[in-house]
Write an enzyme that holds these catalytic residues in place. Sequence first.
Site, short mmCIF file in Angstrom:
data_model
loop_
_atom_site.label_atom_id
_atom_site.label_comp_id
_atom_site.label_asym_id
_atom_site.label_seq_id
_atom_site.Cartn_x
_atom_site.Cartn_y
_atom_site.Cartn_z
N GLY A 140 -36.78 40.15 38.16
CA GLY A 140 -37.45 39.92 39.43
C GLY A 140 -37.32 41.13 40.32
CB ALA A 164 -37.39 43.02 50.65
N GLY A 197 -34.27 45.22 46.29
CA GLY A 197 -33.98 45.83 45.00
C GLY A 197 -34.61 45.08 43.85
CE LYS A 221 -31.46 42.31 44.99
NZ LYS A 221 -31.69 41.09 45.77
CG ASP A 277 -33.77 37.84 52.49
OD1 ASP A 277 -34.78 37.41 53.07
OD2 ASP A 277 -33.82 38.46 51.41
#
Length: 779
Positions: free
Chosen positions: A501, A504, A506, A523, A618
Site C-alpha cells: 500500500g 501520504a 510512505g 514502511k 491520522d
Amino acid sequence: MSLLLLFYLFFAAIYTAAAQQRSTNITLGSFLTPTGNSSWLSPSGQFAFGFYRQGSGFAVGIFLASIPERTPVWTANRNTNPIFPSNSTLVLKSDGRLVVEVGQGQDIDIIDNGLPITLASMLDNGNFVVYSSDGMMWQSFDNPTNTLLPGQILSNGKELVSSASESDDSTGIFRIKMQSDGNLVQYPVQTTDTGGNAYWASNTAGRGNQITLNLEEDGYLYLINSTNNISVDNLTTGGFPKEKYIYIAKLDVDGIFRLYSHPFGHGNWSVLWSTTADKCAPKGVCGMNAFCTIMDNEPQCRCLPGFSVVVPGKWSSGCNRNFTARSCEGDIDYYEMRALENTVWQSNSYASLKTSTKEDCEQACLEDCNCEAAQFKDGNCNKDRLPLIYGRRSMDDSNAALIKVGLPANIGGGGGGSQVGHPTETKKQLRIDILVLSISLLAFALLVLLISGLLIHKSRVWRYRKISESRDGHLCEDVGPRGFTYAELQQVTNDFNEELGRGAFGTVFKGVLAEGQKLVAVKRLEKVLEEGETEFQNEMKVIGKTHHRNLVKLLGYCIDGPKRLLVYEYMSNGSLADILFTPEKQPCWEERIRIARDIARGILYLHEECETQIIHCDIKPQNILMDNRCVAKISDFGLAKHMKQDQTRTYTGVRGTKGYVAPEWHRKMAVTVKADVYSFGIVLLELITRRKSVDWSLSEDEAVLEEWVYSCFDAGEVSKVVGEEEVEKKQVERLVKIAIWCTQEEPSLRPSMKKVLLMLEGTVDIPVPPSPTSFLSAV
C-alpha cells in the site's frame, strides 16, 4: 322601576343557578358500583369521584374524566389496601359514613373524620368536599396524595407521596414535603427530614414558617409566604394557555416531581418542568446494597458483587449477600475485594485513612474484620459497614467502591444458609502438604542448578559473542523495537519488491524475517523531519513499548543516513478501507460496531494508558488494519510527531470538506487528543453508513457525509443513513449521536475517548447533540 326590578330578579336567578352548577351534591343514600354508575361527575364533567380501574380490581378516588385515559389525582386508603373487588359498593350511608361495602357486612371507611356526614360535593376544580351539620369538615385539597391541582396548595407540614407503581396507587417510596422551615424537599419515605436523605430542595429555608406550594391554572408553580403573600420562589414562569388545557403537578413513581399539561379531549401528557432530569437522582430507587446506573436514558439497578436482589423485580427491596459472612474470628483467606469504578454511596464510614493506591485501601479493608466495604477517592480510604445506601454510578465521579465478597468457593450459601468454607483441620493439613511439596521442589531445584552450573561457563562465551554482534539499540521483541540496517530490510523485502500500500507518509512493502520466517510489513517513510538519530531511536523505543490488542505492533526500525523505515507485524486482512468500501466484503452491523469499539479502545490506550501520551493525528480507515481474526488494529500511531507540518493537511483538497482532519488544524489552534476524537467520529460515520466521508458522485446534499447524516438526524429520518440494511432505529440513532458529538467543530464539546468508549458500550446516557457548527456560529 318595576321593569328594572324584574330584570334584577331575572339576572339574580341566573346567577344563583350558575352558582349551584359549580358542584355536584351527593346526598345521604347515594351509592356507586364499579360496573354500573361508577362515579359522581363534577358539573362540567372534568373531574369525577368514584371507582376507577386499578390492576385486577378497582380503586376509589378522584380522576380526570375529561380525557380518555382516566388519570387519578387522589386515591383513598393508600396506606392500607386501595384495591376493591368488582362486587363492591361505594355508599354515603344514612348514618353519615362514606364507606365501601365489600360483602359479608364488612364496611371500609373512605373518610373518617369523627362527625357524621350530611352532604358531599364534587367541585369543578377537582376538590371533593364533605360537610357536617357544622359546615365543611374535610376536603381532598387539604389531604393530597401524589398530585397537586390548579388552585390547590401544599401547606406547611404537608407532603405528596408517590405511587407504588404505574398500576398500583398505594403508597410508594418517595415523598416531597413542604417543611416548616420554608424549604420544599424531596426524600425517600420512612426517612428523617435531614440533608443526608434529601435528593432535591428548593433551597428556600429561612424565608418564613408559613411557606406554601401553589399551582395556578396557567401552569404557574411557585412558593409563597402565606402570611404576607410575598413570593418566595418561582419553580415555573407559568403563562401557558388556560383554555382547553389542564395542568397537574405530580410526584411520579420514579421519585421525580413534574409539572404536566394535557389538552382536553384527545392528546398526550407533556412534561413542562421537573425537579431533575437524572432518573438515578432519587435516593433509594434501587434499595440497600444496590446501585443505579443510566442505560439509554433509563435507570437500571444492580446489586453489589456477591449480592442478589431480595425480591426479584422489586429493586426498592434492595439486595442481600449470597454468601455467609464470618465473624471477626474468621480469617482473611475467606474474602476477596471487588471494585466498582465510578460508583458512590452515602458514606457510612466508621474509620478513614490516607492510602496512596486503591490496592492499599482494599488490603486495609480486607485485614479489618469490621470492614464490609470501602470507598477510595483522591487518596482517601473510608471503611464502611453494611448496608450501603443511595448507591449510583456516575462517570463524573472518580470514587471507587470496594466490596468485601466471599471467595467463589464460599458464594451461594445465601444470607441465612449454613456456613460454607474450609474447615480449620483441612486448612492445616493443606499447609503441611504445601510445606512438604515446597521442600521437595527446593531440593530438586538445587540438584538441577548444580548440574546446569557445569554448562554455564561454555554458554557464557557463546552469549557474549551474540551480544557483541548485536547492533546498538537492538532489543528483544518483548522489550522494545529492534534496529535494522537498510541492507537487511532490502533483503527482508526482496529489494522492496511486493508493495502492500501507499499513503501520504510512505510506502508499505511485504517482507519475511529470516528467523522464524515471520511475515512483516516494512514502511519506508518519506518527508520525515531532519532530526537526530538518537531522538528518533528513543522515540521508536517509546512507541515500541506500547502493547495493546488494538494497536499494530512495531517490531523494528531503521536509521541509515536520511532513510527512515519501520517494521510492523503483518496484518493478513488488509485495511478497514479494503473491506468497508468493497460491497462484497462489507461486514454486518454487529461486526461494524465491534470494529468501532476496537478502534476506540486503541485510541484510548494511546491517549491515556500508555507510558507516553501519543496523539495519532491520522485516524482513517486506511490506517486501521485487520488481523486474521478481523480484530481492528491502529497503525502509524505516534508518527505525526515525525511528519512535516504540511503533511497534516492531506485531505483538504476538496473545497468545503474537512475529511478526517479536525477543524483546529485549519485554524492553527493547538492540537490536542480531541483531534483524534474528531477523526474517529468521521470513521464511525463511515462504519455506520458503509460509504466514504466524501463522495462527489452523490448529490450535493449527500456528498459530505457528516453534513448529510446530521441533516437526517435533525429531520428525524436517521434510518436513511443505513439504507436498506435492517437495523433497529434506536441502535442507529445511538451510534449517530456519538458520531455527531465526536465531530463537533469546537474541540471542548467533543467527549474524551474514555467517554466515547463508554457510550459505545452502552453504559452511559447520550444526550441529544447540537449541530456540529452551532457553537462556532454562536461565537
